[in-house]
Design a protein around this motif. Structure first.
Motif, PDB file in Angstrom:
ATOM      1  N   UNK A  73       0.654  -1.101   0.173  1.00 33.86           N
ATOM      2  CA  UNK A  73       0.024  -0.059   0.005  1.00 33.86           C
ATOM      3  C   UNK A  73       0.843   1.320  -0.069  1.00 33.86           C
ATOM      4  N   UNK A  74       0.546   2.143  -0.671  1.00 32.89           N
ATOM      5  CA  UNK A  74       1.270   3.676  -0.668  1.00 32.89           C
ATOM      6  C   UNK A  74       0.154   4.280   0.669  1.00 32.89           C
ATOM      7  N   UNK A  75       1.178   5.116   1.538  1.00 29.15           N
ATOM      8  CA  UNK A  75       0.472   5.595   2.524  1.00 29.15           C
ATOM      9  C   UNK A  75       1.460   6.761   2.972  1.00 29.15           C
ATOM     10  N   UNK A  76       0.918   7.662   3.936  1.00 28.51           N
ATOM     11  CA  UNK A  76       1.889   8.657   4.413  1.00 28.51           C
ATOM     12  C   UNK A  76       2.744   8.235   5.717  1.00 28.51           C
ATOM     13  N   UNK A  77       3.713   8.546   5.480  1.00 27.22           N
ATOM     14  CA  UNK A  77       4.667   8.070   6.664  1.00 27.22           C
ATOM     15  C   UNK A  77       5.704   9.007   7.358  1.00 27.22           C
ATOM     16  N   UNK A 126      -4.407   3.664  17.337  1.00 30.07           N
ATOM     17  CA  UNK A 126      -5.115   4.548  16.399  1.00 30.07           C
ATOM     18  C   UNK A 126      -5.769   5.674  16.905  1.00 30.07           C
ATOM     19  N   UNK A 127      -5.043   6.438  18.043  1.00 29.41           N
ATOM     20  CA  UNK A 127      -5.501   7.798  18.370  1.00 29.41           C
ATOM     21  C   UNK A 127      -4.227   8.193  19.010  1.00 29.41           C
ATOM     22  N   UNK A 128      -4.268   9.792  19.120  1.00 28.92           N
ATOM     23  CA  UNK A 128      -3.364  10.230  19.738  1.00 28.92           C
ATOM     24  C   UNK A 128      -3.571  10.375  21.274  1.00 28.92           C
ATOM     25  N   UNK A 160      -6.722  10.188  10.445  1.00 28.71           N
ATOM     26  CA  UNK A 160      -7.023   8.629  10.575  1.00 28.71           C
ATOM     27  C   UNK A 160      -5.414   8.067  10.872  1.00 28.71           C
ATOM     28  N   UNK A 161      -4.702   8.172  12.187  1.00 25.04           N
ATOM     29  CA  UNK A 161      -3.490   7.858  12.249  1.00 25.04           C
ATOM     30  C   UNK A 161      -3.452   6.332  12.597  1.00 25.04           C
ATOM     31  N   UNK A 162      -2.268   5.791  12.605  1.00 23.63           N
ATOM     32  CA  UNK A 162      -1.690   4.578  12.909  1.00 23.63           C
ATOM     33  C   UNK A 162      -0.254   4.667  13.433  1.00 23.63           C
ATOM     34  N   UNK A 163      -0.092   4.548  14.852  1.00 22.74           N
ATOM     35  CA  UNK A 163       1.048   4.458  15.756  1.00 22.74           C
ATOM     36  C   UNK A 163       1.657   3.153  15.998  1.00 22.74           C
ATOM     37  N   UNK A 164       2.763   2.913  15.649  1.00 25.41           N
ATOM     38  CA  UNK A 164       3.434   1.614  16.108  1.00 25.41           C
ATOM     39  C   UNK A 164       4.382   1.790  17.157  1.00 25.41           C
ATOM     40  N   UNK A 165       4.033   1.411  18.223  1.00 22.93           N
ATOM     41  CA  UNK A 165       4.860   1.556  19.366  1.00 22.93           C
ATOM     42  C   UNK A 165       6.003   0.448  19.683  1.00 22.93           C
ATOM     43  N   UNK A 166       7.088   0.323  19.702  1.00 19.01           N
ATOM     44  CA  UNK A 166       7.856  -0.601  19.907  1.00 19.01           C
ATOM     45  C   UNK A 166       8.781  -0.363  21.103  1.00 19.01           C
ATOM     46  N   UNK A 167       9.037  -1.173  22.018  1.00 17.45           N
ATOM     47  CA  UNK A 167       9.868  -1.093  23.219  1.00 17.45           C
ATOM     48  C   UNK A 167      11.413  -0.881  22.729  1.00 17.45           C
ATOM     49  N   UNK A 168      12.058   0.008  23.389  1.00 18.65           N
ATOM     50  CA  UNK A 168      13.370   0.312  23.071  1.00 18.65           C
ATOM     51  C   UNK A 168      13.628   0.830  21.853  1.00 18.65           C
ATOM     52  N   UNK A 169      12.985   0.828  21.024  1.00 16.96           N
ATOM     53  CA  UNK A 169      13.235   1.266  19.630  1.00 16.96           C
ATOM     54  C   UNK A 169      12.272   2.579  19.337  1.00 16.96           C
ATOM     55  N   UNK A 178      -8.904   7.660   5.074  1.00 19.28           N
ATOM     56  CA  UNK A 178     -10.027   7.212   5.521  1.00 19.28           C
ATOM     57  C   UNK A 178      -9.820   6.250   6.540  1.00 19.28           C
ATOM     58  N   UNK A 179     -11.194   5.999   7.202  1.00 21.77           N
ATOM     59  CA  UNK A 179     -11.063   4.897   8.165  1.00 21.77           C
ATOM     60  C   UNK A 179     -10.735   3.644   8.013  1.00 21.77           C
ATOM     61  N   UNK A 180     -11.127   3.166   6.582  1.00 18.72           N
ATOM     62  CA  UNK A 180     -11.127   1.734   6.056  1.00 18.72           C
ATOM     63  C   UNK A 180      -9.600   1.334   5.837  1.00 18.72           C
ATOM     64  N   UNK A 181      -8.863   2.478   5.434  1.00 20.15           N
ATOM     65  CA  UNK A 181      -7.455   2.005   5.227  1.00 20.15           C
ATOM     66  C   UNK A 181      -6.775   2.185   6.410  1.00 20.15           C
ATOM     67  N   UNK A 182      -7.250   2.898   7.452  1.00 20.97           N
ATOM     68  CA  UNK A 182      -6.608   2.849   8.872  1.00 20.97           C
ATOM     69  C   UNK A 182      -6.881   1.557   9.628  1.00 20.97           C
ATOM     70  N   UNK A 183      -8.064   0.893   9.702  1.00 18.79           N
ATOM     71  CA  UNK A 183      -8.157  -0.307  10.204  1.00 18.79           C
ATOM     72  C   UNK A 183      -7.453  -1.340   9.408  1.00 18.79           C
ATOM     73  N   UNK A 184      -7.810  -1.468   8.183  1.00 21.22           N
ATOM     74  CA  UNK A 184      -7.116  -2.315   7.328  1.00 21.22           C
ATOM     75  C   UNK A 184      -5.450  -2.721   7.747  1.00 21.22           C
ATOM     76  N   UNK A 185      -4.744  -1.456   7.901  1.00 19.27           N
ATOM     77  CA  UNK A 185      -3.348  -1.370   8.001  1.00 19.27           C
ATOM     78  C   UNK A 185      -3.165  -1.778   9.425  1.00 19.27           C
ATOM     79  N   UNK A 186      -3.868  -1.266  10.491  1.00 17.51           N
ATOM     80  CA  UNK A 186      -3.601  -1.576  11.874  1.00 17.51           C
ATOM     81  C   UNK A 186      -3.834  -3.055  12.122  1.00 17.51           C
ATOM     82  N   UNK A 187      -4.769  -3.943  11.165  1.00 22.24           N
ATOM     83  CA  UNK A 187      -5.102  -5.407  11.292  1.00 22.24           C
ATOM     84  C   UNK A 187      -3.828  -5.942  10.753  1.00 22.24           C
ATOM     85  N   UNK A 188      -3.286  -5.356   9.681  1.00 27.27           N
ATOM     86  CA  UNK A 188      -1.877  -6.041   9.265  1.00 27.27           C
ATOM     87  C   UNK A 188      -0.866  -5.950  10.124  1.00 27.27           C
ATOM     88  N   UNK A 189      -0.917  -4.757  10.884  1.00 25.02           N
ATOM     89  CA  UNK A 189       0.507  -4.461  11.892  1.00 25.02           C
ATOM     90  C   UNK A 189       0.341  -5.511  13.026  1.00 25.02           C
TER      91      UNK A 189
END
Length: 473
Positions: A73-77, A126-128, A160-169, A178-189
């Motif tokens: 997927x192409x997304x904003x990073x 999925x939220x600030x 529609x943000x997605x945060x990936x938290x990683x310990x020590x990294x 859109x919400x659909x893309x957000x939910x889909x990518x969150x499920x993949x993560x």
């Protein structure tokens, strides 16, 4: 996280961290050498015994090639180096690693990814508010002062943000329109995290068995007998987590009081320090563990002939010792279990099996729905090509994260329900229980679909295709 640790983690401090990592590895090594010899013996014994594979009702799904792309997927990073948002081409491989490329063209041209993530131990938010709460939890602010109306750690360009938290990294930030893309990518993560956490531990290689047992005995030597939340990822990550667990308190005591500025600035600097320290630890542990593994492989190789020739004698000695130990501990162990475990098993199993059974029932529902749709499409068209396309789509179902999400959610409630396990047995790691269950659910789905596709393939090869399918399982 971005930010800089500046001079707070200078060369002297890096040398101190390397020394701590080296000391931890030195203390861990005797456990690993011992368990490596045990695991190597078991491996030789299994070869001699030639244990037959148990026949199962379902065919086991063949492992997907690690390089296969499961999601793209192409997304904003958010680029921490540039401190700005960029459109990126992001893909997930079948080994559940995450690659972030400059763009799709650079990927096609064979360029290496700008970032490759192995999100073991990660959390998807999925939220600030969720992200800020987790950041506060892992920032031991000595001032204890909260700042009202403080700006976010990273300003999002869309809602529609997605945060990936990683310990020590370094944490990763993505944003969608859109919400659909957000939910889909969150499920993949979520799938990536589950598999990166636990797939290594399913391997039967001698090195893996030896390492996991050595970690267990090493922690017991320190007085830790319960489930450990940071037993996640591969061997280097796990051992680095052990070092960081011991190292962080001293870094907090020494460095946090020296940090100045607003809370968010201090938080960024602290997370940058932790990341730098973790990278130093990882480098030291990786080199030391590789040397230790090679040492053990060479030592056991020299002993292989002697072990094989004395196999019967070793087994007899082992069984004799096991019998003596059993006679010593059996009575008090049984008494302890009958008094402190048995009375609570029924209620705990009931708490466990409700959500798990519900999850597998949902798998059956999703499977039947997909097969019925494929059957209907074939009956309306009688097209073999359409049937083959439907079979290919069915085969992708276990790896289509969003479609599998309703099944996984059924067991998510275990994290909240199993209070009895926490209180009575000091079992705090319910996340591990849930994630491993979800991995088994995915594997069962893959096995079920693989069996179905294999059966239909045999029918296609041997004669006319059945016009009506019985989807009952």
């Amino acid at each position: 996280m971005g930010g800089s640790s500046s001079s707070l983690l200078d060369e002297n401090k890096c040398n101190y961290i390397r020394g701590r990592a080296e000391a931890e590895l030195k203390n861990f090594s005797p456990h690993y050498r011992r368990q490596y010899a045990v695991a190597f013996f078991r491996q030789l014994h299994d070869e001699v015994e030639q244990h037959r594979t148990v026949q199962t009702q379902l065919l086991k799904h063949r492992h997907t090639e690690p390089g296969k792309v499961l999601h793209e997927e192409v997304m904003t990073h958010y680029s921490a180096e540039l401190k700005k948002w960029k459109e990126r081409y992001v893909l997930v491989r079948a080994d559940y690693s995450l690659e972030i490329h400059e763009n799709y063209d650079s990927f096609l041209n064979g360029a290496s990814p700008k970032i490759r993530l192995l999100p073991a131990g990660g959390a998807v938010l999925m939220s600030e508010d969720q992200y800020s709460a987790l950041a506060d939890r892992f920032f031991p602010d000595p001032s204890g002062v909260s700042e009202e109306n403080a700006p976010p750690m990273v300003s999002m360009p869309d809602q529609f943000p997605v945060y990936l938290w990683q310990p020590y990294q370094k944490h990763s930030y993505f944003c969608f329109h859109g919400a659909d893309s957000q939910k889909s990518f969150a499920a993949v993560l979520g799938d990536c995290i589950r598999h990166q956490n636990h797939d290594y531990q399913k391997k039967t290689k001698c090195e893996v068995r030896a390492f996991l047992e050595a970690v267990q005995f090493y922690r017991q030597e320190k007085g830790h007998y319960g489930s450990w939340e940071m037993l996640i990822g591969k061997d280097v990550q796990v051992l680095s987590n052990l070092v960081m667990e011991e190292l962080l308190p001293s870094l907090q005591t020494e460095l946090l009081p020296k940090m100045k500025g607003k809370k968010n600035d201090r938080m960024r600097a602290w997370f940058a320090i932790v990341e730098d320290a973790y990278n130093v630890v990882m480098s030291q542990v990786s080199t030391g563990l590789a040397a230790l593994e090679e040492e053990c492989r060479a030592a056991t190789k020299q002993q292989e002939g002697l072990i094989r020739s004395d196999m019967d004698q070793i087994i007899n000695s082992k069984n004799f010792l096991a019998g003596k130990l059993k006679a010593t501990v059996s009575q008090p162990a049984v008494k302890c279990c009958m008094e402190n475990v048995q009375p609570y098993l029924s209620s705990i199993l009931e708490e466990l099996m409700g959500p798990i059974s519900s999850g597998f029932s949902e798998i059956r529902f999703v499977f039947e729905k997909e097969v019925n749709k494929m059957s209907k499409d074939y009956q309306e068209s009688s097209s073999i090509d359409k049937l083959k396309k439907g079979l290919a789509e069915l085969g992708d179902l276990p790896f289509t994260s969003l479609k599998m999400q309703p099944c996984y959610r059924k067991v998510d409630v275990l994290c909240e329900q199993l209070q009895e396990l926490r209180n009575r047995f000091k079992f705090s790691n319910t996340d591990r229980l849930v994630q491993i269950t979800q991995n088994y659910m995915q594997q069962a789905t893959a096995n079920m679909i693989h069996t179905t596709i294999t059966f239909i393939g045999c029918v296609l090869e041997s004669g006319p295709v059945l016009m009506k399918w019985n989807t009952a399982i």
